[in-house]
Motif scaffolding. Sequence first.
Motif, PDB file in Angstrom:
ATOM      1  N   TRP A  96       0.816  -1.209   0.000  1.00  0.00           N
ATOM      2  CA  TRP A  96       0.000   0.000   0.000  1.00  0.00           C
ATOM      3  C   TRP A  96       0.852   1.263   0.000  1.00  0.00           C
ATOM      4  CZ3 TRP A  96       0.161  -3.837   3.605  1.00  0.00           C
ATOM      5  CH2 TRP A  96       0.880  -3.555   4.762  1.00  0.00           C
ATOM      6  N   VAL A  97       2.165   1.108   0.165  1.00  0.00           N
ATOM      7  CA  VAL A  97       3.073   2.256   0.113  1.00  0.00           C
ATOM      8  C   VAL A  97       3.656   2.342  -1.289  1.00  0.00           C
ATOM      9  CG1 VAL A  97       5.197   3.274   1.010  1.00  0.00           C
ATOM     10  CG2 VAL A  97       3.643   2.077   2.561  1.00  0.00           C
ATOM     11  N   HIS A  98       3.490   3.480  -1.924  1.00  0.00           N
ATOM     12  CA  HIS A  98       4.009   3.709  -3.269  1.00  0.00           C
ATOM     13  C   HIS A  98       5.255   4.582  -3.155  1.00  0.00           C
ATOM     14  CE1 HIS A  98      -0.085   2.857  -5.261  1.00  0.00           C
ATOM     15  NE2 HIS A  98      -0.077   2.394  -4.029  1.00  0.00           N
ATOM     16  N   TRP A  99       6.413   4.021  -3.461  1.00  0.00           N
ATOM     17  CA  TRP A  99       7.670   4.775  -3.434  1.00  0.00           C
ATOM     18  C   TRP A  99       7.766   5.528  -4.741  1.00  0.00           C
ATOM     19  CZ3 TRP A  99      10.168   5.264   0.996  1.00  0.00           C
ATOM     20  CH2 TRP A  99       9.867   4.342   2.013  1.00  0.00           C
ATOM     21  N   VAL A 100       7.841   6.844  -4.672  1.00  0.00           N
ATOM     22  CA  VAL A 100       7.676   7.650  -5.886  1.00  0.00           C
ATOM     23  C   VAL A 100       8.900   8.440  -6.331  1.00  0.00           C
ATOM     24  CG1 VAL A 100       5.180   7.837  -5.604  1.00  0.00           C
ATOM     25  CG2 VAL A 100       6.653   9.565  -4.570  1.00  0.00           C
ATOM     26  N   ASP A 101       9.899   8.610  -5.474  1.00  0.00           N
ATOM     27  CA  ASP A 101      11.034   9.439  -5.880  1.00  0.00           C
ATOM     28  C   ASP A 101      12.244   9.133  -5.009  1.00  0.00           C
ATOM     29  OD1 ASP A 101      12.156  11.745  -7.408  1.00  0.00           O
ATOM     30  OD2 ASP A 101      12.273  12.630  -5.409  1.00  0.00           O
ATOM     31  N   ASP A 114      36.293  -0.289  -3.480  1.00  0.00           N
ATOM     32  CA  ASP A 114      36.081  -0.213  -2.027  1.00  0.00           C
ATOM     33  C   ASP A 114      35.409  -1.474  -1.488  1.00  0.00           C
ATOM     34  OD1 ASP A 114      37.071   2.451  -1.796  1.00  0.00           O
ATOM     35  OD2 ASP A 114      35.154   3.199  -2.550  1.00  0.00           O
ATOM     36  N   ASP A 115      35.546  -1.699  -0.189  1.00  0.00           N
ATOM     37  CA  ASP A 115      34.867  -2.810   0.476  1.00  0.00           C
ATOM     38  C   ASP A 115      33.713  -2.358   1.357  1.00  0.00           C
ATOM     39  OD1 ASP A 115      36.381  -4.872  -0.644  1.00  0.00           O
ATOM     40  OD2 ASP A 115      37.954  -4.636   0.866  1.00  0.00           O
ATOM     41  N   THR A 116      33.645  -1.063   1.654  1.00  0.00           N
ATOM     42  CA  THR A 116      32.542  -0.507   2.434  1.00  0.00           C
ATOM     43  C   THR A 116      32.129   0.815   1.797  1.00  0.00           C
ATOM     44  OG1 THR A 116      34.012   0.680   3.941  1.00  0.00           O
ATOM     45  CG2 THR A 116      33.314  -1.548   4.614  1.00  0.00           C
ATOM     46  N   GLY A 117      30.943   1.240   2.145  1.00  0.00           N
ATOM     47  CA  GLY A 117      30.466   2.517   1.643  1.00  0.00           C
ATOM     48  C   GLY A 117      29.222   2.955   2.377  1.00  0.00           C
ATOM     49  N   ALA A 118      28.877   4.213   2.196  1.00  0.00           N
ATOM     50  CA  ALA A 118      27.659   4.769   2.793  1.00  0.00           C
ATOM     51  C   ALA A 118      26.968   5.626   1.741  1.00  0.00           C
ATOM     52  CB  ALA A 118      27.989   5.603   4.018  1.00  0.00           C
ATOM     53  N   VAL A 119      25.645   5.568   1.754  1.00  0.00           N
ATOM     54  CA  VAL A 119      24.840   6.354   0.824  1.00  0.00           C
ATOM     55  C   VAL A 119      23.744   7.050   1.627  1.00  0.00           C
ATOM     56  CG1 VAL A 119      23.331   6.323  -1.200  1.00  0.00           C
ATOM     57  CG2 VAL A 119      25.249   4.713  -1.055  1.00  0.00           C
ATOM     58  N   GLU A 120      23.724   8.367   1.550  1.00  0.00           N
ATOM     59  CA  GLU A 120      22.635   9.132   2.161  1.00  0.00           C
ATOM     60  C   GLU A 120      21.625   9.415   1.062  1.00  0.00           C
ATOM     61  OE1 GLU A 120      21.715  13.434   4.266  1.00  0.00           O
ATOM     62  OE2 GLU A 120      23.780  12.678   4.266  1.00  0.00           O
ATOM     63  N   PHE A 121      20.348   9.180   1.361  1.00  0.00           N
ATOM     64  CA  PHE A 121      19.303   9.351   0.356  1.00  0.00           C
ATOM     65  C   PHE A 121      18.019   9.885   0.982  1.00  0.00           C
ATOM     66  CE2 PHE A 121      18.576   5.212   2.146  1.00  0.00           C
ATOM     67  CZ  PHE A 121      17.194   5.107   2.224  1.00  0.00           C
ATOM     68  N   ARG A 122      17.166  10.386   0.113  1.00  0.00           N
ATOM     69  CA  ARG A 122      15.798  10.768   0.469  1.00  0.00           C
ATOM     70  C   ARG A 122      14.872  10.008  -0.466  1.00  0.00           C
ATOM     71  NH1 ARG A 122      15.171  15.785   3.279  1.00  0.00           N
ATOM     72  NH2 ARG A 122      17.162  16.819   3.618  1.00  0.00           N
ATOM     73  N   ALA A 123      13.920   9.291   0.109  1.00  0.00           N
ATOM     74  CA  ALA A 123      12.951   8.527  -0.680  1.00  0.00           C
ATOM     75  C   ALA A 123      11.548   8.988  -0.297  1.00  0.00           C
ATOM     76  CB  ALA A 123      13.121   7.037  -0.423  1.00  0.00           C
ATOM     77  N   ARG A 124      10.829   9.501  -1.283  1.00  0.00           N
ATOM     78  CA  ARG A 124       9.460   9.971  -1.027  1.00  0.00           C
ATOM     79  C   ARG A 124       8.472   8.844  -1.273  1.00  0.00           C
ATOM     80  NH1 ARG A 124       6.924  13.647  -3.662  1.00  0.00           N
ATOM     81  NH2 ARG A 124       7.949  13.266  -5.636  1.00  0.00           N
ATOM     82  N   TRP A 125       7.391   8.841  -0.458  1.00  0.00           N
ATOM     83  CA  TRP A 125       6.360   7.822  -0.583  1.00  0.00           C
ATOM     84  C   TRP A 125       4.977   8.444  -0.485  1.00  0.00           C
ATOM     85  CZ3 TRP A 125       3.157   7.612   3.622  1.00  0.00           C
ATOM     86  CH2 TRP A 125       3.663   8.096   4.832  1.00  0.00           C
ATOM     87  N   VAL A 126       4.005   7.704  -1.002  1.00  0.00           N
ATOM     88  CA  VAL A 126       2.591   8.076  -0.927  1.00  0.00           C
ATOM     89  C   VAL A 126       1.823   6.815  -0.551  1.00  0.00           C
ATOM     90  CG1 VAL A 126       0.591   8.884  -2.247  1.00  0.00           C
ATOM     91  CG2 VAL A 126       2.847   9.845  -2.708  1.00  0.00           C
ATOM     92  N   ALA A 127       0.814   6.953   0.302  1.00  0.00           N
ATOM     93  CA  ALA A 127      -0.034   5.823   0.678  1.00  0.00           C
ATOM     94  C   ALA A 127      -1.474   6.307   0.780  1.00  0.00           C
ATOM     95  CB  ALA A 127       0.422   5.233   2.001  1.00  0.00           C
ATOM     96  N   GLY A 128      -2.408   5.433   0.439  1.00  0.00           N
ATOM     97  CA  GLY A 128      -3.821   5.763   0.528  1.00  0.00           C
ATOM     98  C   GLY A 128      -4.310   6.561  -0.659  1.00  0.00           C
ATOM     99  N   VAL A 129      -5.618   6.789  -0.657  1.00  0.00           N
ATOM    100  CA  VAL A 129      -6.250   7.565  -1.720  1.00  0.00           C
ATOM    101  C   VAL A 129      -7.255   8.529  -1.108  1.00  0.00           C
ATOM    102  CG1 VAL A 129      -5.968   5.824  -3.527  1.00  0.00           C
ATOM    103  CG2 VAL A 129      -7.992   5.778  -2.086  1.00  0.00           C
ATOM    104  N   GLY A 130      -7.581   9.551  -1.849  1.00  0.00           N
ATOM    105  CA  GLY A 130      -8.606  10.491  -1.406  1.00  0.00           C
ATOM    106  C   GLY A 130      -8.294  11.101  -0.053  1.00  0.00           C
TER     107      GLY A 130
END
Length: 163
Positions: A96-101, A114-130
């Motif tokens: 029910w969660v729509h990952w959009v961006d 490399d053998d290790t790494g880090a990634v900082e991110f922002r992920a937007r989501w939308v859930a439900g209707v109306g």
Amino acid sequence: MAHTFGGTRRSTAWMKVSGESDEAVIGDARCPCGGARSGATFDECCGPLLSGARQATTAVELMRSRFTAYALADGDHLYRTWHPSTRPAHVETDPWVHWVDLTIVDTEDGGVGDDTGAVEFRARWVAGVGSTRQQGELHERSRFSRRAGRWFYVDGDPVLTGS
């Protein structure tokens, strides 16, 4: 084994999340992660990683494929790419969660050599209707490790923004 809701890109889960037709998904649909190269199609970007045709070469590439797996409700890919020392017994997606961006904010190491790494991110989501529609954003710094030549997601910490 991982529990998967509609575990393939041709599944009902993809249809529900994307609103696309099967032909658009199989053909030249834009990759849900936005593409490492702007406008890249699913088959040019995350498709080969989700299908197992090839492995991610960097932590960012794995991060993008994991976002796409969440967007497509592909719990199998999430399970396969989660480090064995930290992954849960079962990986379930929220249909029910729509990952959009996805926006990659920062990276530290995680390159081809490399053998290790880090990634900082922002992920937007939308859930439900109306009137029940909600939206939000996950802002996280994820850690990755390469094991036997393969990148794995280890864990992540939420990034708290000041108010």
